[in-house]
Design a protein around this motif. Structure first.
Motif, PDB file in Angstrom:
ATOM      1  N   LEU A 287     -11.015  72.286 -10.936  1.00  0.00           N
ATOM      2  CA  LEU A 287     -10.588  71.419 -11.114  1.00  0.00           C
ATOM      3  C   LEU A 287     -10.122  70.548  -9.819  1.00  0.00           C
ATOM      4  O   LEU A 287      -8.498  69.799  -8.933  1.00  0.00           O
ATOM      5  CB  LEU A 287      -9.446  72.624  -9.915  1.00  0.00           C
ATOM      6  CG  LEU A 287      -8.362  73.477 -11.377  1.00  0.00           C
ATOM      7  CD1 LEU A 287      -8.362  75.091 -10.437  1.00  0.00           C
ATOM      8  CD2 LEU A 287      -7.741  73.367 -11.543  1.00  0.00           C
ATOM      9  N   GLN A 288     -11.114  70.317  -8.279  1.00  0.00           N
ATOM     10  CA  GLN A 288     -11.344  69.940  -7.527  1.00  0.00           C
ATOM     11  C   GLN A 288     -11.459  68.290  -8.070  1.00  0.00           C
ATOM     12  O   GLN A 288     -10.782  67.221  -7.882  1.00  0.00           O
ATOM     13  CB  GLN A 288     -12.252  70.220  -6.682  1.00  0.00           C
ATOM     14  CG  GLN A 288     -11.704  71.275  -5.935  1.00  0.00           C
ATOM     15  CD  GLN A 288     -12.432  72.048  -4.918  1.00  0.00           C
ATOM     16  OE1 GLN A 288     -13.407  71.206  -4.522  1.00  0.00           O
ATOM     17  NE2 GLN A 288     -12.615  73.195  -4.585  1.00  0.00           N
TER      18      GLN A 288
ATOM     19  N   PHE B 130      -3.497  72.809 -15.981  1.00  0.00           N
ATOM     20  CA  PHE B 130      -4.739  72.057 -16.537  1.00  0.00           C
ATOM     21  C   PHE B 130      -5.498  73.679 -17.324  1.00  0.00           C
ATOM     22  O   PHE B 130      -6.547  72.737 -17.923  1.00  0.00           O
ATOM     23  CB  PHE B 130      -5.980  72.305 -14.899  1.00  0.00           C
ATOM     24  CG  PHE B 130      -6.836  71.662 -14.857  1.00  0.00           C
ATOM     25  CD1 PHE B 130      -7.208  70.205 -16.026  1.00  0.00           C
ATOM     26  CD2 PHE B 130      -7.968  72.083 -14.911  1.00  0.00           C
ATOM     27  CE1 PHE B 130      -8.128  69.008 -16.136  1.00  0.00           C
ATOM     28  CE2 PHE B 130      -9.668  71.407 -15.431  1.00  0.00           C
ATOM     29  CZ  PHE B 130      -9.489  70.198 -15.947  1.00  0.00           C
ATOM     30  N   VAL B 131      -5.875  74.973 -17.001  1.00  0.00           N
ATOM     31  CA  VAL B 131      -6.631  75.329 -17.537  1.00  0.00           C
ATOM     32  C   VAL B 131      -5.567  75.012 -18.895  1.00  0.00           C
ATOM     33  O   VAL B 131      -6.664  75.909 -19.648  1.00  0.00           O
ATOM     34  CB  VAL B 131      -6.025  76.969 -16.454  1.00  0.00           C
ATOM     35  CG1 VAL B 131      -6.201  78.584 -18.645  1.00  0.00           C
ATOM     36  CG2 VAL B 131      -7.019  77.315 -15.973  1.00  0.00           C
TER      37      VAL B 131
ATOM     38  N   ASP C 162       5.826  70.238 -19.488  1.00  0.00           N
ATOM     39  CA  ASP C 162       5.830  71.107 -19.195  1.00  0.00           C
ATOM     40  C   ASP C 162       5.772  71.085 -17.555  1.00  0.00           C
ATOM     41  O   ASP C 162       6.249  71.242 -16.335  1.00  0.00           O
ATOM     42  CB  ASP C 162       5.342  72.137 -19.347  1.00  0.00           C
ATOM     43  CG  ASP C 162       5.514  74.059 -18.435  1.00  0.00           C
ATOM     44  OD1 ASP C 162       4.517  74.488 -18.206  1.00  0.00           O
ATOM     45  OD2 ASP C 162       6.670  74.241 -17.929  1.00  0.00           O
ATOM     46  N   MET C 163       4.536  70.198 -17.671  1.00  0.00           N
ATOM     47  CA  MET C 163       3.741  70.405 -16.182  1.00  0.00           C
ATOM     48  C   MET C 163       4.821  68.862 -15.629  1.00  0.00           C
ATOM     49  O   MET C 163       4.983  68.912 -14.158  1.00  0.00           O
ATOM     50  CB  MET C 163       2.628  69.562 -16.241  1.00  0.00           C
ATOM     51  CG  MET C 163       1.562  70.245 -16.576  1.00  0.00           C
ATOM     52  SD  MET C 163       1.669  71.616 -15.506  1.00  0.00           S
ATOM     53  CE  MET C 163       1.408  71.162 -14.030  1.00  0.00           C
TER      54      MET C 163
ATOM     55  N   ALA D 127      -5.305  68.219 -22.041  1.00  0.00           N
ATOM     56  CA  ALA D 127      -6.048  67.568 -21.537  1.00  0.00           C
ATOM     57  C   ALA D 127      -5.725  66.561 -20.618  1.00  0.00           C
ATOM     58  O   ALA D 127      -5.554  65.451 -19.532  1.00  0.00           O
ATOM     59  CB  ALA D 127      -7.793  68.070 -21.068  1.00  0.00           C
ATOM     60  N   ILE D 128      -5.681  65.735 -21.746  1.00  0.00           N
ATOM     61  CA  ILE D 128      -5.120  64.056 -21.146  1.00  0.00           C
ATOM     62  C   ILE D 128      -3.497  64.142 -21.824  1.00  0.00           C
ATOM     63  O   ILE D 128      -2.772  62.809 -21.063  1.00  0.00           O
ATOM     64  CB  ILE D 128      -5.576  63.315 -22.994  1.00  0.00           C
ATOM     65  CG1 ILE D 128      -7.331  62.835 -22.928  1.00  0.00           C
ATOM     66  CG2 ILE D 128      -5.283  61.545 -23.000  1.00  0.00           C
ATOM     67  CD1 ILE D 128      -8.152  62.199 -24.445  1.00  0.00           C
ATOM     68  N   ALA D 129      -3.023  64.875 -22.498  1.00  0.00           N
ATOM     69  CA  ALA D 129      -1.648  64.754 -22.399  1.00  0.00           C
ATOM     70  C   ALA D 129      -1.109  65.550 -20.743  1.00  0.00           C
ATOM     71  O   ALA D 129      -0.192  64.682 -19.804  1.00  0.00           O
ATOM     72  CB  ALA D 129      -0.554  65.282 -22.945  1.00  0.00           C
TER      73      ALA D 129
END
Length: 490
Positions: free
Chosen positions: A262-263, A227-228, A141-142, A236-238
Motif C-alpha cells: 500500500l505504501q 486497493f484491496v 467508486d474510488m 488495479a490499473i483502473a
C-alpha cells in the motif's frame, strides 16, 4: 481438523467483534486454516498483499486469540495459498459465478439482438463485459471518494490564532481554478484529534468541485479498502488511473496507512500527481518525519511541500466555536437558550478540542429537554462536571518522551521502536508507553503506531504492567516521577 475447527471459529468471531464487520470482511473473510497441530496453526490467504498487511498489523493478536481459545500456546504461520493447490475450490467458484455474469449481461444481449447463430460469441462476451464493468465501477467508486459531511465547509470553520495559517492555505488551494498550477504542493496539515483537520480537508473537497476541479477526498482506510478491492477484481490499473486522472487528491488520517504494498502504491500515486502538476492535500496526527511506518521517500516528499500545524484551541477560539455551534442548535431547537456566561464557562473549562465543546453543548441540550430545567451556570457546572479539565496541561510530545526515556536508561530511540525483547529494552519501552498514555492525549492505537507500529493491546499491556509495579516498587515509582518532571520541563 474437526476438533480444531471450533477454536478457529471462536477466533474469527472474536476478531470480528474487535475490529467490526467492515474491516473483518475486507481483510479476514478469505483467511483459512490449512492445518493445526498441538504446536502450530497454519493459516493462508489468497494474495501476498493480504499476507503482508495481516503480518504487520494483526498476526500477534491472532496468535494471542488462538492461545486464549485453545488453552495452549501455538505458533501461527501465515502463507499465500496457491490456486494450483486448490483446484476444487477454483472450479466451484467458476461454476457459482458464471450464471451471475450471464444473468447480468442477458438484457444487453437481447438489446443488440444476439441470435442463435452467434451463441458461441455471446457466451464469451458476458464474462468480458462483466469484467470491464467491474473495473469501471471500481474506478468510478474510488474517484467518487469517501462521503463528505455537508456541514464541514469553509463557511462553518471558525478561524483563530491557532489555525489561521492552515485555514488560509486550505482556502488558497481550494480556490485554484481548474488547470491552474498548484501553489502549495503537497499541503500537509497535522494536529491532535478534534482540532479541525478533517473539517478543512472536506471544505477543500467541497470548494474544489465548485471551482470545476475534479477533487477526490479519501480517508487512508478507504484508500486501503479500494486497493484491496482492486486486487480482488483484477482492476488495479483502473484503480490507479482513477486516482491519477483527478485534479486534487485529498487524503485524511494518513497515519493509518499500513502495509508495504500500500505504501508503495501511495508513493507511486503521490509522485505521479505531483510530477503531473496535480494538487495533493494530506492530513495526519503528526509531522511527516514522525510517520515512522511510512517509507522514507514518502515522508521526504510530504515534507517538501507546505507543512502546517493546527495548534491547541485558545480560549477565545473555543468561545467562538461554542457560539457557532450554539447558533446551529437554536435553529434546530428554538426553545434552547444558553446564556453567554455559561458559554464562557464552557470555553474556559471544557476539553481540548472542538468535539469536546460540541459534546458539552449537546449535554446541556439533553439536560434541558429531559428535565425541563433552564440552562444556568449552576446547572451547567453539574451537567458537564465529568468534562471539565483541571487545568490546561502542557502539550507533551511523544518524541520528547522517547528521547528522555532513552537517555535515562542508556538505550537508543531505535531500541525503543525496535522489535527487540531483551530486558534492558523492554522495561524502558514499557515505561515510555506508560508515560505516553498518562502525559499525552493520544489514544492507545496512536501510541502503538508511534512505537514502531505496535498494536494497541501491546500498549495496554505495558500500561497495566507499570501500574501494577508502581503499587509495590518504590524505586520504579521514583523513576517515573523523575521522568515525568523531565518530560514536563522539556
Amino acid at each position: 481438523m474437526a476438533d480444531d475447527a471450533s477454536p478457529w471459529q471462536r477466533v474469527r468471531e472474536r476478531l470480528r467483534e474487535e475490529i467490526g464487520e467492515e474491516k473483518f470482511s475486507s481483510w479476514f473473510a478469505r483467511m483459512e486454516v490449512d492445518a493445526m497441530t498441538g504446536e502450530s496453526v497454519h493459516l493462508s490467504v489468497p494474495t501476498r498483499f493480504l499476507k503482508s498487511w495481516i503480518q504487520e498489523n494483526y498476526l500477534p493478536r491472532i496468535s494471542e486469540l488462538f492461545t486464549e481459545e485453545s488453552g495452549a500456546r501455538r505458533r501461527v504461520d501465515l502463507s499465500v495459498r496457491s490456486a494450483v493447490a486448490r483446484p476444487v475450490a477454483v472450479k466451484t467458484a467458476v461454476r457459482r459465478e458464471a450464471p451471475v455474469a450471464e444473468r447480468a449481461a442477458a438484457p444487453r444481449l437481447r438489446a443488440v439482438g444476439a441470435g442463435a447463430t452467434s451463441a458461441p460469441q455471446a457466451a464469451s462476451s458476458p464474462a468480458s463485459s462483466a469484467s470491464t464493468n467491474a473495473n469501471t465501477l471500481a474506478a468510478s467508486d474510488m474517484s467518487s471518494g469517501s462521503p463528505l459531511d455537508p456541514r464541514l465547509t469553509f463557511e462553518t470553520f471558525v478561524v483563530g490564532k491557532s489555525n489561521s495559517l492552515a485555514a488560509a492555505a486550505a482556502r488558497q488551494v481550494a480556490a485554484a481554478a481548474s488547470g491552474a498550477a498548484p501553489v502549495f504542493n503537497p499541503l500537509y496539515l497535522h494536529a491532535a484529534v478534534g482540532l479541525g483537520k478533517t473539517h478543512l480537508l472536506q471544505a477543500i473537497a467541497w470548494a474544489g468541485e465548485q471551482h470545476g476541479r475534479r477533487t477526490t477526498y479519501l480517508t487512508a482506510e478507504r484508500f486501503m479498502y479500494g486497493f484491496v478491492a482492486a486486487l480482488k477484481t483484477h482492476s488495479a490499473i483502473a484503480f490507479k488511473d482513477a486516482l491519477r486522472s483527478i485534479d486534487t487528491l485529498v487524503i485524511d488520517d494518513l497515519q493509518f496507512l499500513k502495509g508495504n504494498n500500500l505504501q508503495q502504491e501511495f508513493c507511486h500515486t503521490l509522485n505521479a500527481l505531483l510530477d503531473g502538476g496535480r494538487q495533493v492535500v494530506v492530513a495526519a496526527d503528526c509531522l511527516p518525519s514522525d510517520l515512522e511506518h511510512l517509507d522514507e521517500r514518502v515522508r521526504s516528499r510530504l515534507a517538501g511541500g507546505l507543512v502546517v500545524e493546527l495548534g491547541p484551541l485558545e480560549e477565545e477560539l473555543r468561545l467562538q466555536i461554542l457560539k457557532s455551534r450554539y447558533q446551529t442548535l437554536t435553529e434546530q431547537h428554538p426553545g434552547f437558550t444558553v446564556p453567554l456566561p455559561v458559554l464562557e464557562f464552557l470555553a474556559r473549562s471544557v476539553g481540548q478540542s472542538g468535539r469536546d465543546l460540541e459534546g458539552a453543548l449537546n449535554k446541556l441540550l439533553a439536560f434541558n429537554q429531559l428535565t425541563g430545567e433552564p440552562v444556568t451556570l449552576e446547572m451547567a457546572e453539574n451537567a458537564v462536571k465529568d468534562l471539565i479539565r483541571p487545568c490546561d496541561p502542557k502539550r507533551v510530545r511523544v518524541d520528547d518522551i522517547l528521547r528522555i526515556v532513552a537517555k535515562h536508561y542508556n538505550v537508543t530511540r531505535a531500541d525503543l521502536l525496535s522489535q527487540r525483547r531483551t530486558a534492558n529494552v523492554v522495561k524502558p519501552r514499557q515505561v515510555a508507553m506508560y508515560l505516553a498514555k498518562t502525559l499525552t492525549l493520544r489514544s492507545l492505537p496512536e501510541i502503538g503506531r508511534r512505537f514502531g507500529g505496535r498494536d494497541h493491546t501491546t500498549v495496554l499491556h505495558a500500561v497495566r504492567k507499570i501500574d501494577r509495579l508502581l503499587a509495590t516498587d518504590r524505586s520504579l515509582a521514583d523513576e517515573i516521577e523523575l521522568l515525568k518532571r523531565l518530560v514536563m520541563e522539556a
